[in-house]
Each structure stands twice: as structure tokens, then as C-alpha cells.
Design a protein around this motif. Structure first.
Motif, PDB file in Angstrom:
ATOM      1  N   ASN A 259       0.902  -1.340  -0.081  1.00 15.74           N
ATOM      2  CA  ASN A 259       0.001  -0.029  -0.086  1.00 15.74           C
ATOM      3  C   ASN A 259       0.816   1.087   0.073  1.00 15.74           C
ATOM      4  O   ASN A 259       1.654   1.509   1.001  1.00 15.74           O
ATOM      5  CB  ASN A 259      -0.940   0.073   1.411  1.00 15.74           C
ATOM      6  CG  ASN A 259      -1.693   1.288   1.226  1.00 15.74           C
ATOM      7  OD1 ASN A 259      -2.759   1.520   0.417  1.00 15.74           O
ATOM      8  ND2 ASN A 259      -1.546   2.098   2.238  1.00 15.74           N
TER       9      ASN A 259
ATOM     10  N   ASN B 218      -5.428   4.990  -4.898  1.00 12.92           N
ATOM     11  CA  ASN B 218      -5.873   5.608  -3.718  1.00 12.92           C
ATOM     12  C   ASN B 218      -5.935   6.975  -4.204  1.00 12.92           C
ATOM     13  O   ASN B 218      -4.765   7.666  -4.385  1.00 12.92           O
ATOM     14  CB  ASN B 218      -5.081   5.511  -2.422  1.00 12.92           C
ATOM     15  CG  ASN B 218      -5.065   4.139  -1.815  1.00 12.92           C
ATOM     16  OD1 ASN B 218      -5.886   3.265  -2.224  1.00 12.92           O
ATOM     17  ND2 ASN B 218      -4.422   4.067  -0.694  1.00 12.92           N
TER      18      ASN B 218
ATOM     19  N   TYR C 129      -7.471  10.881  -3.052  1.00 16.09           N
ATOM     20  CA  TYR C 129      -8.228  11.743  -2.122  1.00 16.09           C
ATOM     21  C   TYR C 129      -8.116  13.061  -2.544  1.00 16.09           C
ATOM     22  O   TYR C 129      -9.105  13.769  -2.338  1.00 16.09           O
ATOM     23  CB  TYR C 129      -7.202  11.958  -0.663  1.00 16.09           C
ATOM     24  CG  TYR C 129      -7.410  10.397   0.022  1.00 16.09           C
ATOM     25  CD1 TYR C 129      -8.599  10.312   0.923  1.00 16.09           C
ATOM     26  CD2 TYR C 129      -6.516   9.532  -0.248  1.00 16.09           C
ATOM     27  CE1 TYR C 129      -8.619   9.246   1.535  1.00 16.09           C
ATOM     28  CE2 TYR C 129      -6.696   8.350   0.649  1.00 16.09           C
ATOM     29  CZ  TYR C 129      -7.747   7.860   1.271  1.00 16.09           C
ATOM     30  OH  TYR C 129      -7.914   6.803   1.720  1.00 16.09           O
TER      31      TYR C 129
ATOM     32  N   GLU D 144      -8.999   3.133  -2.316  1.00 17.95           N
ATOM     33  CA  GLU D 144      -9.133   3.812  -1.392  1.00 17.95           C
ATOM     34  C   GLU D 144      -9.566   5.398  -1.866  1.00 17.95           C
ATOM     35  O   GLU D 144      -9.371   6.015  -2.809  1.00 17.95           O
ATOM     36  CB  GLU D 144      -8.180   4.456  -0.461  1.00 17.95           C
ATOM     37  CG  GLU D 144      -7.725   3.423   0.365  1.00 17.95           C
ATOM     38  CD  GLU D 144      -6.252   3.789   1.372  1.00 17.95           C
ATOM     39  OE1 GLU D 144      -6.435   4.872   1.777  1.00 17.95           O
ATOM     40  OE2 GLU D 144      -5.267   2.924   1.810  1.00 17.95           O
TER      41      GLU D 144
ATOM     42  N   TRP E 116      -2.952   7.108  11.848  1.00 19.45           N
ATOM     43  CA  TRP E 116      -1.430   7.203  11.990  1.00 19.45           C
ATOM     44  C   TRP E 116      -0.953   8.464  12.939  1.00 19.45           C
ATOM     45  O   TRP E 116      -1.445   8.376  14.083  1.00 19.45           O
ATOM     46  CB  TRP E 116      -1.080   7.482  10.439  1.00 19.45           C
ATOM     47  CG  TRP E 116      -1.270   6.364   9.454  1.00 19.45           C
ATOM     48  CD1 TRP E 116      -2.279   6.378   8.489  1.00 19.45           C
ATOM     49  CD2 TRP E 116      -1.190   4.998   9.512  1.00 19.45           C
ATOM     50  NE1 TRP E 116      -2.522   5.501   7.979  1.00 19.45           N
ATOM     51  CE2 TRP E 116      -1.987   4.431   8.541  1.00 19.45           C
ATOM     52  CE3 TRP E 116      -0.060   4.263  10.117  1.00 19.45           C
ATOM     53  CZ2 TRP E 116      -1.992   3.042   8.259  1.00 19.45           C
ATOM     54  CZ3 TRP E 116      -0.243   2.830  10.032  1.00 19.45           C
ATOM     55  CH2 TRP E 116      -1.155   2.516   8.869  1.00 19.45           C
TER      56      TRP E 116
ATOM     57  N   PHE F  98     -12.201   9.022   9.358  1.00 20.78           N
ATOM     58  CA  PHE F  98     -12.502   8.811   8.284  1.00 20.78           C
ATOM     59  C   PHE F  98     -13.866   7.795   7.856  1.00 20.78           C
ATOM     60  O   PHE F  98     -13.926   7.381   6.690  1.00 20.78           O
ATOM     61  CB  PHE F  98     -11.369   8.070   7.542  1.00 20.78           C
ATOM     62  CG  PHE F  98     -10.253   9.294   6.860  1.00 20.78           C
ATOM     63  CD1 PHE F  98     -10.190   9.806   5.486  1.00 20.78           C
ATOM     64  CD2 PHE F  98      -9.240   9.620   7.553  1.00 20.78           C
ATOM     65  CE1 PHE F  98      -9.425  10.478   5.120  1.00 20.78           C
ATOM     66  CE2 PHE F  98      -8.182  10.711   6.880  1.00 20.78           C
ATOM     67  CZ  PHE F  98      -8.433  10.847   5.919  1.00 20.78           C
TER      68      PHE F  98
HETATM   69  C1  FCB Z   1      -3.996   6.763   2.974  1.00 17.13           C
HETATM   70  C2  FCB Z   1      -3.565   5.465   3.828  1.00 17.13           C
HETATM   71  C3  FCB Z   1      -4.768   5.214   4.793  1.00 17.13           C
HETATM   72  C4  FCB Z   1      -5.406   6.111   5.370  1.00 17.13           C
HETATM   73  C5  FCB Z   1      -5.874   7.178   4.231  1.00 17.13           C
HETATM   74  C6  FCB Z   1      -6.364   8.380   4.946  1.00 17.13           C
HETATM   75  O1  FCB Z   1      -2.806   7.172   2.657  1.00 17.13           O
HETATM   76  O2  FCB Z   1      -3.457   4.228   2.977  1.00 17.13           O
HETATM   77  O3  FCB Z   1      -4.336   4.047   5.531  1.00 17.13           O
HETATM   78  O4  FCB Z   1      -4.485   6.626   6.217  1.00 17.13           O
HETATM   79  O5  FCB Z   1      -4.742   7.582   3.648  1.00 17.13           O
END
Ligand code: FCB
Length: 445
Positions: free
Chosen positions: A163, A293, A295, A352, A407, A415
Motif C-alpha cells: 500500500n 488511492n 483523495y 481508497e 497514523w 474517516f
Molecule cells: C491513506 C492510507 C490509509 C489512510 C488514508 C486516509 O494514505 O493508505 O491508511 O490513512 O490515507
């Protein structure tokens, strides 16, 4: 095609990662996140992974919840130190059995698993022997991967090796905001190579042991735009895109690092003597799908002297999430089209996508989270448009099923589409979860 444009086989899912939800740290070996989170000042609220969502004990309830929401596929990660407490050597039967029961539970509920082998929880014992800066760690990862395929391969068809290698290498070893908290850019570049090598070796191991299974890698991709149309800002945007996105896309999908970034780095850290003959061939082994992923996007400006890449990130102009990340669904659509244009016809899984917001406390058993709901709606719409434009997206996973250990932000950033009351461990679906349930039902699965 179904009425709203998602193909028949499209799967809607939810994602989590082991150390963010499991807890039960005493039932596994220590990882770099256990130690990192104990260094004062690293995690904003002082949180540790010790209990998290106590998923290790409550997984049945969490699986039932997913089944109630109509989740078709579940992306979770396997904890390396739970399977191999010392990173190598004797496996833990208890750890392996936990994942066997979890997987059996998923199958009983008709939920398809997608297992990630590495979501940042390197066994501390391997870190003590050199960690990712040591090439040997890539071989240890391949051994761990082979063990997992042997022990769990009958229950999992879809795998992700690593990941977000960017985060492992550059946030973990360059910026130092994530475990193990190192700040050495040359080391980060070497780590990126070893992590990619680990990926390639794990792909080889899967082909050997489970030829019929599918495998991919998950990259965090941040489309990048220049702050102004000046040549310097445009060059900075290309650099950031090169360092963050192409640095991983190119070796995995083309078997070569991008020349422009190699030149930039080599002029600063010297020749890459850690890249050995044949490595890029292993790294570039064909994969079955690319995990993305997504965001937000980045807007960057040239800033001579500022860090190894000599650029800064501009403040977002539009609405932002609780992380301060711009809400930019159009950039997801553009990213998916770019992947097809630049890298050809790939099967893609959005592994994600989601948002943290300051959710209100639950009232009458519900959490109202209109902003998250709109975020999800907008991004699902962007995926649907990309599919209509011919991009082969096969699945979408929202991050995350549950609020969890985020984290370095500890438990302060939520989230989840499901609220977790950490004092009681009660799970309370947010409005966005109910909306997602209805959205999935409307799509016929
Ligand atoms: C990503 C990670 C996941 C989570 C999201 C918000 O970078 O893979 O574990 O922390 O961000």
C-alpha cells in the motif's frame, strides 16, 4: 451496463488496514508503528495502535455490519508481525488462524476479500536489522508473502502487495512524518527501490504458488497542477508529479524510472548504486490491476532552496476536508483518463477514497455527516464518468469502513462511514453509510 453507468461486474467495497483497527498488539510481534507512536510528539493526540477498534475481538460484528450495508468486497490488510512476530522465522499459528476465521466469515456473508500484504506495519525486528533501507528486507517480504499465499491462498483470490510505496519511502524516510520517522532523502529513494523490489518479488511468488489469483499494487496518486502558468511553476508541477506519481507508475508499468526525476535526484544524491541489474525487470512484472488511492490534488509553485524538490504546495482554493485536502472529484476523473492515455488499458481498482470531517457526536443513534456524503457522491460520479469514457475501473472501496487510528493524527481524524465510540467500542453508522448502502442497492448489488 446497468442504468446508472456502472458495469454489471463492478464491485462496491470498503477498506481498512490491520494496525488501524485491530488492536490486540500483545497477541502479535511489535511493528515500527508501535514504537513510533510511543515517541512523544509524533502522534498528535498521543494515541497508539494498542486497542484501536478492537477489531481483533469484534470482527464478527464488523462483518455483520458490512453485510447489512450491502458491501460486496472488503479490502483489509494482513499484519506481517501478526503472522511472523519476528518478521522472519517461526510463524504464529494464532495470527494465521485469526485471518483464516476472518476470511471464512467474509465468505459466509458473501463478501469478496481483497487482501493487502503490507500496509506500513514493518516488524520491528526487521527494522532493527536495517529495515527498508536494507535490500534484504525485500527478500524477507517475498518470504512472508509466500507464507501467506500458502496459508490463506485458498480463501483469497485478489491481492495487493504494497500500500502506497510513496508513503512508506518518502513520508517514512524523507519527510519523517510517518514511521520510522527518518529524514534522509537519499535513504528515501533507496527505500522506494527496495519496496518496489519487494512488490515485484511478491508478484513472482504469487504466480508460482497461485497462478490463477490476481495481484496488483496500490499507489496514492495526487494529480498535480502548477500554481501559475510560469515556466518555473510548470517545471515544479512536473517535478512533483514525477517524484510522487511517475516515480512509482513508470517502474511498475513500464519497467523504468522517469528520466527527468532520475537526473534531478542524481545531481543531488549521486548515482543510484542500489539499483542492480535485473531489478527493474522484476519491478515491472505484469500485474493484473492497478490499485489507486485518490483523495485530492496538489497545486505547487517553484521555490528554489525549499527542500529536495525545490517547490511548495499552495493552499487549496476550494472547499477542503478535515485534513485540509481540497475536495476535487474532477481531478479523479482526469487522473483515470490520464492513466489510460499514458499507460494503456489497465484494469483499475479505486482501493481508497473518502474523507475525514469533524463529525458531530451521535444523536438518536445516528451521526449526520452531509459533507462526507457529498464527497462520496461526487467521487462515485467521477468514477462513473470515467467508466463511461472507457476507463476499465472494476471496483471502488471507500476509506474507511470504521473510524480508526489515523497514523500521526491518532484518533482525532475520523474517516469512517461508521462512527466508533472509542470509550464503549460501539459502532454507529453515519448518514453516509446509509446513503452508500442505498447507492449500492440501487446499483443492483
Ligand atoms: C491513506 C492510507 C490509509 C489512510 C488514508 C486516509 O494514505 O493508505 O491508511 O490513512 O490515507
Amino acid at each position: 451496463m446497468s442504468v446508472n453507468g456502472f458495469p454489471e461486474h463492478f464491485r462496491f467495497g470498503a477498506a481498512t488496514a490491520a494496525i488501524q483497527i485491530e488492536g490486540a498488539t500483545d497477541a502479535r510481534g511489535p511493528s515500527i508503528w508501535d514504537s513510533f507512536s510511543r515517541v512523544p510528539g509524533t502522534v498528535s493526540d498521543g494515541g497508539t495502535p494498542d486497542v484501536a477498534c478492537d477489531h481483533y475481538h469484534r470482527w464478527r460484528e464488523d462483518l455483520d455490519l458490512m453485510a447489512e450495508l450491502g458491501i460486496a468486497t472488503y479490502r483489509f490488510s494482513i499484519s506481517w508481525p501478526r503472522v511472523l512476530p519476528g518478521g522472519t522465522g517461526a510463524p504464529s499459528r494464532e495470527g494465521i488462524d485469526f485471518y483464516r476465521r476472518l476470511l471464512e466469515g467474509l465468505h459466509e456473508r458473501g463478501i469478496r476479500p481483497l487482501a493487502t500484504l503490507y500496509h506500513w506495519d514493518l516488524p520491528q525486528a526487521l527494522h532493527d536489522r536495517g529495515g527498508w533501507p536494507a535490500r534484504d528486507t525485500a527478500s524477507r517480504f517475498a518470504e512472508y508473502a509466500a507464507l501467506v499465499y500458502e496459508e490463506l491462498g485458498d480463501l483469497v483470490d485478489d491481492w495487493i502487495t504494497i500500500n502506497e510505496p510513496w508513503v512508506v519511502s518518502f513520508l517514512g524516510h524523507g519527510f519523517g512524518t510517518k514511521a520510522p520517522g527518518r529524514t534522509d532523502w537519499a535513504e528515501a529513494i533507496r527505500v522506494a527501490h527496495h519496496v518496489l523490489l519487494a512488490h515485484g518479488l511478491a508478484v513472482d511468488a504469487l504466480r508460482e504458488l497461485r497462478g490463477d489469483a490476481t495481484v496488483g499494487i496500490t499507489l496514492d496518486l495526487w494529480p498535480t497542477e502548477p500554481a501559475t502558468s510560469s515556466a518555473d511553476d510548470e517545471a515544479a508541477a512536473r517535478r512533483w508529479d514525477g517524484a510522487h506519481n511517475r516515480w512509482f507508475l513508470d517502474p511498475v508499468l513500464r519497467g523504468a524510472y522517469p528520466d527527468d526525476v532520475v537526473r534531478w535526484y542524481e545531481s543531488r544524491v549521486g548515482p543510484f548504486d542500489w539499483v542492480l541489474d535485473g531489478d527493474l525487470e522484476v519491478i515491472g512484472r505484469p500485474i493484473d490491476f492497478l490499485g489507486v488511492n485518490y483523495y485530492s490534488r496538489d497545486v505547487v509553485a517553484s521555490a528554489p532552496g525549499a527542500g529536495p524538490l525545490e517547490l511548495t504546495r499552495a493552499a487549496p482554493s476550494g472547499p477542503t476536508t478535515g485534513m485540509g485536502w481540497e475536495v476535487a472529484p474532477a481531478s479523479l476523473h482526469a487522473l483515470l483518463l490520464r492513466l489510460k492515455r499514458d499507460y494503456g488499458d489497465l484494469a483499475i481498482s479505486i482501493t481508497e477514497n473518502g474523507a475525514a470531517y469533524d463529525d458531530p457526536v451521535p444523536t438518536n443513534g445516528l451521526v449526520e455527516d452531509p459533507e462526507r456524503l457529498e464527497y462520496l457522491r461526487g467521487h462515485l460520479e467521477a468514477v462513473r464518468r470515467a467508466v463511461a469514457d472507457g476507463v476499465d475501473v472494476r471496483s471502488y472501496f471507500t476509506w474507511s469502513l470504521l473510524d480508526n487510528f489515523e497514523w500521526e493524527h491518532g484518533y482525532e481524524k475520523r474517516f469512517g462511514i461508521v462512527y466508533v465510540d472509542y470509550a464503549t467500542q460501539r459502532r454507529i453508522p453515519k448518514r453516509s453509510a446509509l446513503w452508500y448502502r442505498d447507492f449500492i442497492a440501487a446499483n443492483g448489488r
